[in-house]
Motif scaffolding. Structure first.
Motif, mmCIF file in Angstrom:
data_model
loop_
_atom_site.group_PDB
_atom_site.id
_atom_site.type_symbol
_atom_site.label_atom_id
_atom_site.label_comp_id
_atom_site.label_asym_id
_atom_site.label_seq_id
_atom_site.Cartn_x
_atom_site.Cartn_y
_atom_site.Cartn_z
ATOM 1 N N ASN A 155 0.840 -1.182 0.000
ATOM 2 C CA ASN A 155 0.000 0.000 0.000
ATOM 3 C C ASN A 155 0.883 1.243 0.000
ATOM 4 O OD1 ASN A 155 -1.485 2.299 1.156
ATOM 5 N ND2 ASN A 155 -3.166 0.824 1.319
ATOM 6 N N ASP A 157 0.194 4.431 0.385
ATOM 7 C CA ASP A 157 -0.065 5.364 1.480
ATOM 8 C C ASP A 157 0.556 4.883 2.788
ATOM 9 O OD1 ASP A 157 -1.470 7.093 -0.200
ATOM 10 O OD2 ASP A 157 -3.373 6.062 0.173
ATOM 11 N N SER A 158 0.470 3.592 3.073
ATOM 12 C CA SER A 158 1.086 3.040 4.283
ATOM 13 C C SER A 158 2.597 3.182 4.239
ATOM 14 C CB SER A 158 0.720 1.564 4.449
ATOM 15 O OG SER A 158 -0.652 1.409 4.652
#
Length: 181
Positions: A155, A157-158
């Motif tokens: 991910n 964003d993570s």
């Protein structure tokens, strides 16, 4: 049950009582001239053998036409049968993963895209010089994505959140030690 580990050259190297799968054998970023800008091997490989593998993999991927060839190749002489080369060519850099047959080629292509996207976000359009001058940051980013041959996070964003938290912690540590000067 006992499981034998296999060396890149096909011989058994150790035995263990627990199952172990190493899906990603190595991650390479090589420029158009064949110079490695990032090398990460997740198998026990000598530096001389790493250079040979990098040279051979570059030879395989650089001869392929980006417009007519897919991003998957095989070369059993490098890691033995059941291994695939998955790569993407961006501008002057080849991002190359060597994976075993248990790994999805499309999943690895997506992983390469995630890695490039995170590098682009961190370096504002990543280029070869970023990989050279910010080697420690690039390795940290790769460690957030892949560790010990296993995918940790996909991910974007993570990943960016973890990298920003690390930058913040580093800035706080730096300001703490420089306080009072």
């Amino acid at each position: 049950f006992w499981l034998k580990f296999w060396t890149p050259h096909g011989g058994a190297s150790a035995e263990c009582g627990a199952p172990f799968l190493l899906m990603i054998q190595c991650v390479l970023v090589v420029n158009n001239q064949g110079k490695p800008r990032l090398q990460r091997f997740y198998t026990d490989t000598t530096p001389q053998r790493q250079q040979e593998i990098t040279k051979d993999i570059y030879g395989v991927v650089s001869k392929r036409n980006d417009d007519t060839c897919c991003c998957f190749a095989e070369d059993e002489s490098l890691f033995g049968p059941g291994h695939k080369i998955v790569y993407r060519h961006f501008a002057t850099l080849y991002f190359i993963f060597v994976v075993d047959e248990a790994e999805s080629e499309l999943g690895i292509l997506d992983l390469i895209q995630v890695l490039v996207q995170v590098l682009d976000s961190c370096f504002e359009n990543v280029c070869e010089l970023d990989l050279i001058y910010h080697y420690d940051k690039v390795n940290y980013i790769l460690d957030e994505v892949v560790m010990s041959g296993m995918v940790l996070e996909t991910n974007v964003d993570s990943l960016l959140g973890a990298i920003n938290a690390s930058k913040k912690a580093e800035a706080e540590t730096t300001s703490f030690f420089s306080w009072g000067r």
